[in-house]
Design a protein around this motif. Structure first.
Motif, PDB file in Angstrom:
ATOM      1  N   TYR A 178      55.935  27.556 -20.341  1.00  0.00           N
ATOM      2  CA  TYR A 178      56.449  28.921 -20.264  1.00  0.00           C
ATOM      3  C   TYR A 178      55.572  29.987 -20.713  1.00  0.00           C
ATOM      4  N   ASP A 179      54.374  29.924 -20.011  1.00  0.00           N
ATOM      5  CA  ASP A 179      53.239  30.923 -20.448  1.00  0.00           C
ATOM      6  C   ASP A 179      53.384  32.283 -20.065  1.00  0.00           C
ATOM      7  N   PHE A 180      54.395  32.611 -19.295  1.00  0.00           N
ATOM      8  CA  PHE A 180      54.261  33.953 -18.964  1.00  0.00           C
ATOM      9  C   PHE A 180      55.159  35.005 -19.967  1.00  0.00           C
ATOM     10  N   CYS A 181      54.895  36.306 -19.742  1.00  0.00           N
ATOM     11  CA  CYS A 181      55.425  37.273 -20.714  1.00  0.00           C
ATOM     12  C   CYS A 181      56.090  38.108 -19.966  1.00  0.00           C
ATOM     13  N   MET A 182      56.946  39.050 -20.650  1.00  0.00           N
ATOM     14  CA  MET A 182      57.718  40.091 -19.978  1.00  0.00           C
ATOM     15  C   MET A 182      56.988  41.185 -19.516  1.00  0.00           C
TER      16      MET A 182
ATOM     17  N   GLY B 279      55.605  44.534 -18.544  1.00  0.00           N
ATOM     18  CA  GLY B 279      55.145  45.625 -19.379  1.00  0.00           C
ATOM     19  C   GLY B 279      54.259  44.998 -20.472  1.00  0.00           C
ATOM     20  N   ASN B 280      54.093  43.867 -20.760  1.00  0.00           N
ATOM     21  CA  ASN B 280      53.537  43.318 -22.020  1.00  0.00           C
ATOM     22  C   ASN B 280      52.257  42.325 -21.467  1.00  0.00           C
ATOM     23  N   GLU B 281      51.754  42.547 -20.021  1.00  0.00           N
ATOM     24  CA  GLU B 281      50.887  41.831 -19.594  1.00  0.00           C
ATOM     25  C   GLU B 281      49.595  42.290 -20.296  1.00  0.00           C
ATOM     26  N   GLU B 282      49.068  43.380 -20.787  1.00  0.00           N
ATOM     27  CA  GLU B 282      47.989  43.570 -21.401  1.00  0.00           C
ATOM     28  C   GLU B 282      47.921  43.325 -22.872  1.00  0.00           C
ATOM     29  N   LYS B 283      48.999  42.962 -23.432  1.00  0.00           N
ATOM     30  CA  LYS B 283      49.226  42.594 -25.021  1.00  0.00           C
ATOM     31  C   LYS B 283      49.482  41.372 -25.247  1.00  0.00           C
ATOM     32  N   VAL B 284      49.396  40.463 -24.125  1.00  0.00           N
ATOM     33  CA  VAL B 284      49.750  39.054 -24.364  1.00  0.00           C
ATOM     34  C   VAL B 284      48.831  38.045 -23.910  1.00  0.00           C
ATOM     35  N   ILE B 285      48.027  37.397 -24.750  1.00  0.00           N
ATOM     36  CA  ILE B 285      47.166  36.224 -23.967  1.00  0.00           C
ATOM     37  C   ILE B 285      47.939  34.928 -24.130  1.00  0.00           C
ATOM     38  N   SER B 286      48.102  34.364 -22.918  1.00  0.00           N
ATOM     39  CA  SER B 286      48.695  33.039 -22.904  1.00  0.00           C
ATOM     40  C   SER B 286      47.847  31.941 -22.428  1.00  0.00           C
ATOM     41  N   PHE B 287      48.351  30.707 -23.253  1.00  0.00           N
ATOM     42  CA  PHE B 287      47.247  29.571 -23.032  1.00  0.00           C
ATOM     43  C   PHE B 287      48.507  28.315 -22.730  1.00  0.00           C
ATOM     44  N   SER B 288      48.444  27.750 -21.400  1.00  0.00           N
ATOM     45  CA  SER B 288      49.156  26.743 -20.941  1.00  0.00           C
ATOM     46  C   SER B 288      48.335  25.380 -21.340  1.00  0.00           C
ATOM     47  N   GLU B 289      47.058  25.554 -21.610  1.00  0.00           N
ATOM     48  CA  GLU B 289      46.425  24.312 -21.938  1.00  0.00           C
ATOM     49  C   GLU B 289      46.802  23.580 -23.119  1.00  0.00           C
ATOM     50  N   ASN B 290      45.975  22.740 -23.510  1.00  0.00           N
ATOM     51  CA  ASN B 290      46.204  21.475 -24.497  1.00  0.00           C
ATOM     52  C   ASN B 290      46.115  22.624 -25.733  1.00  0.00           C
ATOM     53  N   ILE B 291      47.165  22.766 -26.447  1.00  0.00           N
ATOM     54  CA  ILE B 291      47.086  23.420 -27.874  1.00  0.00           C
ATOM     55  C   ILE B 291      45.973  23.095 -28.647  1.00  0.00           C
ATOM     56  N   LEU B 292      45.657  21.953 -29.089  1.00  0.00           N
ATOM     57  CA  LEU B 292      44.676  21.630 -30.012  1.00  0.00           C
ATOM     58  C   LEU B 292      43.269  21.957 -29.471  1.00  0.00           C
ATOM     59  N   ASN B 293      43.170  21.531 -28.282  1.00  0.00           N
ATOM     60  CA  ASN B 293      41.860  21.962 -27.479  1.00  0.00           C
ATOM     61  C   ASN B 293      41.490  23.700 -27.535  1.00  0.00           C
ATOM     62  N   VAL B 294      42.488  24.247 -27.353  1.00  0.00           N
ATOM     63  CA  VAL B 294      42.368  25.938 -27.479  1.00  0.00           C
ATOM     64  C   VAL B 294      42.182  26.192 -29.103  1.00  0.00           C
ATOM     65  N   LEU B 295      42.819  25.637 -29.772  1.00  0.00           N
ATOM     66  CA  LEU B 295      42.620  25.968 -31.063  1.00  0.00           C
ATOM     67  C   LEU B 295      41.212  25.683 -31.823  1.00  0.00           C
ATOM     68  N   LYS B 296      40.715  24.557 -31.227  1.00  0.00           N
ATOM     69  CA  LYS B 296      39.270  23.998 -31.831  1.00  0.00           C
ATOM     70  C   LYS B 296      38.408  25.140 -31.077  1.00  0.00           C
ATOM     71  N   LYS B 297      38.624  25.483 -29.956  1.00  0.00           N
ATOM     72  CA  LYS B 297      37.391  26.590 -29.329  1.00  0.00           C
ATOM     73  C   LYS B 297      37.787  27.989 -30.241  1.00  0.00           C
ATOM     74  N   ILE B 298      39.019  28.372 -30.471  1.00  0.00           N
ATOM     75  CA  ILE B 298      39.151  29.575 -31.496  1.00  0.00           C
ATOM     76  C   ILE B 298      38.560  29.284 -32.821  1.00  0.00           C
ATOM     77  N   GLU B 299      38.985  28.298 -33.316  1.00  0.00           N
ATOM     78  CA  GLU B 299      38.529  27.906 -34.606  1.00  0.00           C
ATOM     79  C   GLU B 299      37.016  28.138 -34.821  1.00  0.00           C
ATOM     80  N   GLY B 300      36.448  27.295 -33.847  1.00  0.00           N
ATOM     81  CA  GLY B 300      34.980  27.243 -34.013  1.00  0.00           C
ATOM     82  C   GLY B 300      34.137  28.539 -34.205  1.00  0.00           C
ATOM     83  N   HIS B 301      34.698  29.496 -33.714  1.00  0.00           N
ATOM     84  CA  HIS B 301      34.192  30.944 -33.914  1.00  0.00           C
ATOM     85  C   HIS B 301      34.491  31.546 -34.993  1.00  0.00           C
ATOM     86  N   ILE B 302      35.868  31.227 -35.491  1.00  0.00           N
ATOM     87  CA  ILE B 302      36.184  31.882 -36.703  1.00  0.00           C
ATOM     88  C   ILE B 302      36.041  31.347 -37.974  1.00  0.00           C
ATOM     89  N   VAL B 303      36.050  30.379 -38.062  1.00  0.00           N
ATOM     90  CA  VAL B 303      35.542  29.662 -39.412  1.00  0.00           C
ATOM     91  C   VAL B 303      34.166  29.190 -39.474  1.00  0.00           C
TER      92      VAL B 303
END
Length: 284
Positions: free
Chosen positions: A253-257, A259-283
């Motif tokens: 259920y990666d869709f949003c309501m 009016g929120n299309e510009e304020k919601v980023i949705s990922f249907s991909e594997n959560i851990l894989n996405v977090l690794k990519k995000i974390e790799g740039h933040i930490v």
């Protein structure tokens, strides 16, 4: 630029610039962490219950009408032990902690498996709306208290035979003498303790303050079983506040309501894989 990479970059920037982070967690997060309620994991822990009662998965088993308290507690004790007491910190929860630990954050969850505590999150900023497997309560909620159950649960699992615990282990309410139940919200008798109200107030206070600043809602695995607790409020707050954004992790259920299309980023991909990519740039 690749659409997926663009979402990663945008999510990273929002988290880096956020003053506050609010985590909303549903059943999909623990499933992504490996705590599957069906398939091979169910077969491993509950094959005897499947053969005797034709229970198909752990979740449906929680609604099964066992004929006796001995059977009910045999099922629930194993359910709690394999999903809470026998578990260790997992990579996916640790990735979330790495991303938010330097931020002001708060967690609201409908999960009852205690995984945020097990993974070292700050429990002073945590509201478990639907209860926690580690407690039991009076089945009729005759008094406003819950009881830590680790010793009892582990002993029940050890003593289970033919899908039953000994009658001597079946708990009785210390006040009314009636039956006991797991402290999870499933009917009107769910006990909202003083601590429950304390954490509810903390969450409301945190929200009020966060919404005055740049805030990012991180929503993990929240579907439509109880959307009024996390999913709908998150969407509404993002819609109503110009400095609020939502990053949604949801396989189904990666869709949003609207009016929120510009304020919601949705990922249907594997959560851990996405977090690794995000974390790799933040930490760093």
């Amino acid at each position: 630029m690749d659409y997926f990479i663009n979402k990663i970059l945008k999510a990273r920037k929002l988290i880096e610039e956020a003053d506050y982070i609010i985590i909303g967690a549903g059943a999909g997060l623990s499933d992504a962490a490996g705590f599957h309620y069906s398939g091979k994991r169910f077969d491993k822990y509950f094959n005897d219950f499947h053969e005797k009662y034709d229970i198909q998965d752990m979740y449906s088993g929680t609604f099964y009408s066992f004929a006796t308290e001995k059977e009910k507690w045999a099922y629930w004790s194993r359910m709690i032990q394999c999903n809470t007491y026998d578990t260790k910190p997992t990579e996916i929860y640790q990735k979330i902690l790495d991303i938010v630990k330097e931020k002001k954050y708060f967690i609201v969850t409908t999960n009852a498996d205690n995984q945020f505590y097990i993974n070292g999150f700050d429990m002073n900023h945590y509201f478990e709306v639907q209860g926690n497997y580690i407690f039991i309560q009076c089945q009729k909620g005759c008094h406003n208290k819950v009881y830590y159950n680790e010793k009892l649960i582990k002993f029940m699992v050890q003593q289970t035979k033919n899908c039953e615990v000994p009658a001597s282990l079946v708990p009785k309410c210390p006040v009314c003498g009636g039956k006991m139940d797991i402290h999870i919200r499933k009917n009107k008798y769910f006990v909202e303790t003083n601590k429950w109200y304390e954490h509810q107030k903390k969450y409301i206070s945190f929200l009020k303050n966060a919404l005055k600043h740049k805030v990012v809602f991180l929503e993990f695995g929240v579907g439509f079983n109880t959307p009024s607790i996390i999913r709908y409020p998150f969407e509404k707050m993002v819609y109503q506040n110009k400095d609020a954004y939502l990053i949604r992790f949801n396989r189904d259920y990666d869709f949003c309501m609207e009016g929120n299309e510009e304020k919601v980023i949705s990922f249907s991909e594997n959560i851990l894989n996405v977090l690794k990519k995000i974390e790799g740039h933040i930490v760093s």
